[in-house]
Design a protein around this motif. Structure first.
Motif, PDB file in Angstrom:
ATOM      1  N   PRO A   1       0.811  -1.231   0.000  1.00  0.00           N
ATOM      2  CA  PRO A   1       0.000   0.000   0.000  1.00  0.00           C
ATOM      3  C   PRO A   1       0.841   1.277   0.000  1.00  0.00           C
ATOM      4  O   PRO A   1       0.518   2.235  -0.694  1.00  0.00           O
ATOM      5  CB  PRO A   1      -0.824  -0.126   1.286  1.00  0.00           C
ATOM      6  N   THR A   2       1.929   1.277   0.765  1.00  0.00           N
ATOM      7  CA  THR A   2       2.797   2.462   0.824  1.00  0.00           C
ATOM      8  C   THR A   2       3.477   2.699  -0.517  1.00  0.00           C
ATOM      9  O   THR A   2       3.540   3.831  -1.012  1.00  0.00           O
ATOM     10  CB  THR A   2       3.871   2.292   1.920  1.00  0.00           C
ATOM     11  N   GLU A   3       4.008   1.616  -1.102  1.00  0.00           N
ATOM     12  CA  GLU A   3       4.665   1.730  -2.415  1.00  0.00           C
ATOM     13  C   GLU A   3       3.669   2.153  -3.494  1.00  0.00           C
ATOM     14  O   GLU A   3       3.985   2.968  -4.367  1.00  0.00           O
ATOM     15  CB  GLU A   3       5.304   0.390  -2.799  1.00  0.00           C
ATOM     16  N   LEU A   4       2.468   1.598  -3.412  1.00  0.00           N
ATOM     17  CA  LEU A   4       1.433   1.929  -4.398  1.00  0.00           C
ATOM     18  C   LEU A   4       1.077   3.411  -4.336  1.00  0.00           C
ATOM     19  O   LEU A   4       0.964   4.079  -5.373  1.00  0.00           O
ATOM     20  CB  LEU A   4       0.181   1.087  -4.140  1.00  0.00           C
ATOM     21  N   SER A   5       0.912   3.918  -3.116  1.00  0.00           N
ATOM     22  CA  SER A   5       0.558   5.321  -2.929  1.00  0.00           C
ATOM     23  C   SER A   5       1.588   6.245  -3.568  1.00  0.00           C
ATOM     24  O   SER A   5       1.234   7.264  -4.177  1.00  0.00           O
ATOM     25  CB  SER A   5       0.447   5.620  -1.428  1.00  0.00           C
ATOM     26  N   LYS A   6       2.849   5.875  -3.458  1.00  0.00           N
ATOM     27  CA  LYS A   6       3.942   6.684  -4.024  1.00  0.00           C
ATOM     28  C   LYS A   6       4.049   6.486  -5.535  1.00  0.00           C
ATOM     29  O   LYS A   6       4.225   7.442  -6.300  1.00  0.00           O
ATOM     30  CB  LYS A   6       5.255   6.285  -3.344  1.00  0.00           C
TER      31      LYS A   6
END
Length: 836
Positions: free
Chosen positions: A531-536
């Motif tokens: 989720p964190t990587e996707l958001s970025k």
């Protein structure tokens, strides 16, 4: 295998007319439109109309017939204005509904014809294909790879496979075609369909309340509550001074009228409906009111490559035949192997093609094969387009038992299921790289052999021979580069989301000068991100390739989670979830499937993506003009309220300087200004050079509200200073009232001009083209002249004919109480120059 090979002629023109005469039109009339009677009933619920009725009645009861008759006439005028605005709104929405009626295809006189769904008749041979909504009930006579979603009737969301040989060969109005194509004979239309009989209506989304409408209604309700409290207070003050119930009631009603901002909901409805109508005239159909609000806030637009960036005019441009190990142009002479590649790719297509690439393959087959075998073969078994990356397989067989098993799809999918060595795969991959780097869209083609009828459950289980690659060229639209540049200037980020491969998409993006063409990611890679990587990643990457429905949906949700206002362009069945989830779902009117158009909130009628620039500009203009109108209403209501309230509470010499007839006259003058003049204002020249406005929970920010309140207080100051000046000079109540009213009228006129922009000078905005400005201003000035100089009217309103010097003082005070804001705007412009 075109329609000519199906031996389906359909109805003749005479048969169509006869069927329509007997069975009627294909319409569902579940609810009646809100007509004049409905509007009149709503009008009687309007607080201002109720106040006028009560006040007029009191005047008649107290034998004050002149004022009573005037207010009765005022009721007619207020009602006429409200009904006119309601009529404009309803007419605009009615025209909008006509544009949102979908088309359908039928076979008539042996030709495939596109008609409005309302024109289909019993007995018609309707053709329904992937992505369309079935327009009537019918029985299938021909189909291939055909399945439908009947959740509108059954509540079940899964697809149902149908063909002429099955018991469930009936299809129903309202169901969505999820794959393939079918020809069906219409058995029922309109209210006689299954959908019609169960009385399930597709509700009109245009009627739903938008977030902004809720905010505005809440604001008006608060004003009404405040008005009631102040009304009771003023009634009590007057009553304990005079002990006259009706007289004190009239004075309290005067204040209640001044507080009630009934123009605001009228202005909102007018602006939104007329905005939707103006967009429709530009070729942009807005299906939901909230879309008009949201357009001005769009910060990211996700676009497809095919048909949005490119022309969607697929031309078979090059071939790579595996046996020849050579890429050739379709303008060159075909070898035997080249012809075989075209033939197999045609058999892998739908028998009645509707996809541009499949149409091109059928055309190429017709051009290179004199002996057309298509009429001799029928589909024996088929596998739909599926898999990641996707492929599809068709099994054809003729009367002699000869069988053709052909497949096409993403090159990676065909390479994976074909009998190729590692070296051969590398050779094919090199050909793919060469073709992709030039921006071609590529399909892999394979052929298999299989005996018996015990077909594999999955098409990937066949043992395919790799035949080659077919490459299509779809040129970029000529204006697409300028469109993207316009979005960039407007602070809107454009992202490409496509099912095509990275090399082809990057090549096309580079050709059109797309910013960030080198930053891409595939659907499979995206799905593996945390989720964190996707958001970025969704913010950093500009191109998303080999995308499938779940991946598209994930991108939209991630962008929304980042606080972006997302517009999503889609035209296929699989785009539905993403279109529905995006703040603004955009479908193409011509090439878009009915599923996409039903799900989307906005439709580009002519498939012209450049219209989105105009639509965003229109959305920003509508929102800006609505804000100007409401700020004007707030600013002009404050001095009216305080002019009624302050002399009474402070015990000034003339405590009731304005009566209900004066208040309603001001209301009649102000109403057209806010809801007609400002709605017609053109877009300011800096509108599309600003960043998208934040999509916040409140209509006004504190600075904007403070500006409006301060403008109102300054006009109040001008009015009350004029009041005190008149008293200090020993003028009587009639002269004082006339001067006060003149200040209010002149301030109203000057405020109209000053508030046309909160940034540019009035010397700039006076050049804006708005034909209603001189008309409304002229009428206002004419009314003011009558009030000041025409004795019967002058006396009726308890005014007095003033000398020019006092008129000049009053008009000058109205001018000064408004024009000061030009200094504020000048300071704003200087600050902007310093920043730039």
């Amino acid at each position: 295998m075109s329609i000519e090979n199906q031996n389906i002629k359909g109805l003749t023109s005479d048969q169509v007319l006869e069927s329509r005469r007997v069975h009627g039109e294909n319409v569902l009339n579940f609810k009646k439109e809100s007509g004049l009677w409905f509007a009149l009933k709503n009008l009687l619920k309007e607080p201002m109309v109720v106040l006028l009725l009560v006040t007029s009645s009191i005047y008649f009861i107290t034998a004050n017939y002149d004022d009573g008759i005037f207010l009765a006439i005022a009721i007619v005028f207020v009602s006429a204005i409200s009904l006119y605005q309601d009529s404009r709104s309803r007419d605009a929405l009615a025209k909008l509904k006509i544009y949102t009626h979908p088309n359908c295809k039928v076979i008539r006189d042996g030709e495939v014809t596109e008609i409005k769904t309302t024109e289909i008749v019993v007995g018609d041979s309707m053709m329904v294909e992937e992505g369309t909504t079935i327009p009537a009930d019918g029985v299938i006579v021909h189909s291939n790879d055909f399945s439908v979603n009947e959740s509108i009737l059954t509540g079940e969301s899964f697809s149902v496979y149908k063909n002429p040989d099955l018991d469930n060969s009936t299809i129903y109005m309202g169901a969505m075609v999820t794959s393939g194509l079918a020809i069906a004979t219409v058995t029922s239309i309109g209210l006689n369909t299954k959908l019609g009989k169960i009385g399930k209506s597709l509700e009109d989304v245009l009627d739903e309340k938008t977030p902004l409408e809720v905010q505005i209604n809440n604001f008006v309700k608060k004003m009404v509550v405040g008005g009631v409290l102040v009304f009771v207070l003023v009634w009590a003050i007057n009553y304990f001074k005079s002990f006259n119930v009706l007289d004190s009631l009239l004075k309290a009603l005067t204040l209640a009228m001044s507080i009630l901002p009934e123009e605001i909901p009228v202005a909102f409805t007018t602006f939104m409906a007329m905005g939707a109508w103006r967009l429709m005239r530009m070729g942009v159909v807005v299906k939901q009111m909230k879309t008009v609000e949201t357009l001005g806030s769009a910060s990211i637009i996700c676009v497809d490559k095919t048909g949005t960036i490119t022309e969607n005019k697929m031309t078979l441009a090059k071939l790579y035949t595996f046996k020849n190990k050579k890429i050739i142009s379709t303008s060159e002479t075909f070898t035997k192997e080249d012809k075989k590649l075209v033939e197999i790719s045609m058999w892998a297509s739908e028998p009645i093609p509707f996809d541009p690439m499949e149409i091109a393959l059928h055309e190429s087959y017709s051009n290179h094969f004199l002996n057309d075998e298509r009429p001799n073969y029928n589909i024996y078994h088929e596998y739909p387009l599926e898999g990641k990356p996707p492929m599809m397989t068709h099994v054809f067989q003729n009367n002699n038992g000869n069988r053709i098993i052909a497949a096409k799809g993403a090159p990676e999918a065909l390479i994976k299921v074909s009998k190729l060595s590692a070296m051969e795969k590398e050779e094919v991959q090199q050909a793919i790289t060469i073709l992709s780097s030039d921006g071609y869209r590529i399909l892999g083609v394979g052929k298999a052999d299989f005996e018996g009828d015990n077909f594999p459950e999955k098409q990937q289980d066949f043992k395919f021979d790799f035949i080659g690659l077919v490459a299509f060229y779809d040129p970029p639209k000529k204006n697409i580069q300028s469109v993207f540049e316009a979005f960039h200037k407007a602070g809107i980020n454009v992202k490409i989301i496509t099912g095509d491969n990275a090399a082809t998409t990057t090549a096309i993006a580079k050709q059109i000068g797309f910013r960030g063409y080198e930053r891409s990611i595939s659907g499979d890679q995206l799905m593996k991100l945390s989720p964190t990587e996707l958001s970025k990643t969704v913010l950093e990457k500009q191109i998303f390739t080999r995308m499938f429905p779940d991946a598209k949906l994930k991108i939209v949700n991630a962008l929304k989670a980042n606080g972006e206002i997302v517009a999503m362009v889609g035209d296929g069945v699989n785009d539905g979830p993403a279109l529905k989830t995006a703040h603004i779902g955009i479908a193409m009117g011509k090439k878009g499937t009915e599923i996409a158009k039903n799900t989307a909130s906005l439709i580009l009628v002519d498939d012209d993506f450049s219209k989105m620039v105009d639509a965003v500009g229109m959305g920003r203009k509508i929102y800006s003009n609505l804000k100007k109108a409401i700020q004007y209403i707030i600013s002009i209501h404050i001095p009216i309220i305080l002019t009624v309230f302050m002399p009474l509470v402070l015990g000034w010499v003339f405590p009731n300087i304005l009566s209900p007839v004066h208040i309603i006259l001001l209301e009649l003058i102000m109403g057209p200004t806010c809801s007609i003049v400002y709605e017609n204002e053109p877009m300011e020249k800096n509108t599309m050079h600003q960043k998208p406005r934040p999509f916040t929970a409140s209509f006004f920010n504190r600075k904007e509200l403070t500006t409006s309140v301060f403008q109102g207080l300054m006009i109040t100051l001008g009015v009350l200073l004029t009041y005190q000046y008149a008293v200090s000079q020993g003028f009587n109540e009639s002269v004082t009232r006339t001067m006060v009213f003149t200040v209010l009228i002149s301030a109203n006129i000057f405020l109209t001009f000053v508030n046309r922009s909160f940034f540019y000078s009035v010397l700039t905005t006076i050049t804006y083209k708005n034909k209603l400005i001189p008309i409304v201003t002229g009428i206002t000035v004419f009314i003011a002249v009558l009030l000041l100089f025409f004795k019967p009217i002058n006396q009726f309103f308890q005014f007095e004919i003033l000398p020019i010097s006092l008129i000049a003082i009053s008009v000058g005070m109205g001018f000064l109480s408004v024009i000061w804001y030009e200094i504020v705007k000048f300071i704003k412009r200087q600050k902007m120059k310093t920043i730039n």
